[in-house]
Design an enzyme around this catalytic site. Structure first.
Site, mmCIF file in Angstrom:
data_model
loop_
_atom_site.group_PDB
_atom_site.id
_atom_site.type_symbol
_atom_site.label_atom_id
_atom_site.label_comp_id
_atom_site.label_asym_id
_atom_site.label_seq_id
_atom_site.Cartn_x
_atom_site.Cartn_y
_atom_site.Cartn_z
ATOM 1 N N HIS A 1 -3.635 6.880 2.760
ATOM 2 C CA HIS A 1 -4.004 5.568 2.227
ATOM 3 C C HIS A 1 -5.365 5.201 2.827
ATOM 4 O O HIS A 1 -5.642 5.529 3.971
ATOM 5 C CB HIS A 1 -2.955 4.518 2.611
ATOM 6 C CG HIS A 1 -3.368 3.145 2.201
ATOM 7 N ND1 HIS A 1 -3.708 2.835 0.904
ATOM 8 C CD2 HIS A 1 -3.548 1.996 2.915
ATOM 9 C CE1 HIS A 1 -4.049 1.569 0.836
ATOM 10 N NE2 HIS A 1 -3.973 1.034 2.044
ATOM 11 N N ASN B 1 -10.044 -0.604 -0.667
ATOM 12 C CA ASN B 1 -8.580 -0.553 -0.552
ATOM 13 C C ASN B 1 -7.958 -1.084 -1.846
ATOM 14 O O ASN B 1 -8.034 -2.271 -2.132
ATOM 15 C CB ASN B 1 -8.143 -1.398 0.654
ATOM 16 C CG ASN B 1 -6.647 -1.390 0.874
ATOM 17 O OD1 ASN B 1 -5.879 -0.838 0.075
ATOM 18 N ND2 ASN B 1 -6.204 -2.019 1.949
ATOM 19 N N CYS C 1 0.815 -1.226 0.000
ATOM 20 C CA CYS C 1 0.000 0.000 0.000
ATOM 21 C C CYS C 1 0.845 1.271 0.000
ATOM 22 O O CYS C 1 0.352 2.351 -0.311
ATOM 23 C CB CYS C 1 -0.927 0.016 1.201
ATOM 24 S SG CYS C 1 -1.944 -1.455 1.302
#
Ligand code: UT7
Length: 328
Positions: free
Chosen positions: A255, A285, A116
């Protein structure tokens, strides 16, 4: 203001695959509810790549938009960097497939595997090598996690979506670029979020496929605790190193894995939610794709304007993290 590295973001772009999977669709696939997913994560829907779409296909489309917004041709680029953990192939890199599609052979092209945090790693490394390259660098974040998702595991399959985002960095003398940038990792915690098979540790066999070891395995709860602390600490450190007070941050682009992690990070970094761009509800996500897509969304809606100070923070498998303060 004291600049850590000067560069200008010439343009941004993003691409989400057409197909949408809602929480209600997932209710028919696993034992979950729209209510659970929304309250525990903030996610309402996610985009899912088709059988034919791989990471480079998503980046190519995002790159075309970013190049158009930057007002330059692909031939003006000096390098391609792609953050991803769901590449088209183990090798060649996704960056090389993107280069083929853009028809610009010759320039360096490589991937960064930082989960990520992949886009922030790409931006940090891209801006560091920019003086040596001397030409615009395309930095992408992309993930197609739905291709490595166990659709029988409700603990993970409700979380992920697919998408790519791109930023084009260029050398500049203007007061633009990083006031600070931090990237880091702690490999001792790698087992908490891992795709166990498919690499040289556990090559593909019938057994690894049967046991779904080519999918994301995650200890969500433990990661949650680390994410809250690490992303918050990284954001605080990036603000401190930037030399500006938290109040001067115009927009925070975090994020987006979970609304509760974002809220906790805002609290720790002393940045209000009202200055935080939250897009998780419509895409879930997307790992390395999340930050550049949310960033492009904020730029294209005029929520981030030239001269604004933008805070980024990410946390992901590895573990890896990154945070930066950038003058747009
Ligand atoms: O991208 C960077 C890396 N990833 C992350 O940052 C993810 C971090 N983790 C999280 O966001 C959260 O831990 C999750 C959203 C994954 C899970 O939320 P949680 O509040 O930590 O839930 P939990 O894992 O503690 O599970 C609570 C309950 C459990 O049931 P019991 O044991 O209390 O009966 C789970 O079995 O919720 C259950 N559960 C679900 N229920 C309905 C887990 N997944 C689901 C689901 N639908 N999809």
């Amino acid at each position: 203001m004291k600049f850590f590295r000067r560069f200008k973001i010439l343009g941004t772009g993003s691409f989400l695959p057409e197909k949408v999977l809602t929480n209600h669709d997932l209710e028919k696939m696993v034992d979950t509810t729209d209510e659970w997913i929304k309250t525990r994560t903030g996610i309402e829907k996610r985009h899912v790549a088709s059988e034919l779409q791989a990471a480079s296909d998503l980046v190519r489309e995002a790159a075309k938009e970013a190049l158009k917004n930057a007002g330059i041709a692909a031939t003006a680029l000096g390098a391609i960097i792609v953050g991803t953990i769901s590449p088209d192939t183990m090798f060649p890199s996704t960056a090389c497939w993107v280069q083929k599609d853009l028809e610009i052979p010759g320039i360096p092209a490589f991937d960064i595997s930082a989960a990520c945090s992949g886009f922030l790693y790409g931006m940090d490394i891209g801006s560091a090598i920019l003086p040596a390259i001397g030409k615009p660098i395309l930095v992408a974040g992309v993930d197609v996690l739905t291709k490595i998702t166990n659709w029988e595991d409700r603990g993970t399959c409700v979380l992920f979506g697919d998408g790519a985002g791109v930023a084009i960095l260029a050398p500049t003398d203007e007061d633009k670029g990083y006031l600070s940038s931090i990237i880091g990792a702690d490999g001792s915690l790698g087992e908490l979020l891992v795709q166990p098979a498919g690499g040289s540790r556990m090559p593909a066999t019938h057994e690894t496929v049967d046991r779904k070891l080519h999918t994301v395995h995650m200890k969500g709860n433990e990661i949650f605790k680390h994410a809250v602390r690490t992303m918050g600490d990284a954001a605080v450190a990036a603000i401190e190193e930037s030399g500006i007070p938290p109040d001067d941050i115009d927009m925070f682009v975090p994020h987006q894995a979970n609304n509760r992690i974002i809220e906790a990070t805002c609290k720790r970094a002393k940045v209000p939610l009202s200055k935080t761009h939250i897009t998780i509800s419509w895409h879930g996500n997307m790992s390395a794709g999340t930050i550049p897509i949310a960033f492009h969304d904020a730029v294209s809606k005029g929520l981030i304007k030239r001269g604004d100070k933008v805070l980024f923070a990410a946390f992901g498998g590895g573990f890896t993290w990154g945070a930066s303060v950038l003058v747009f």
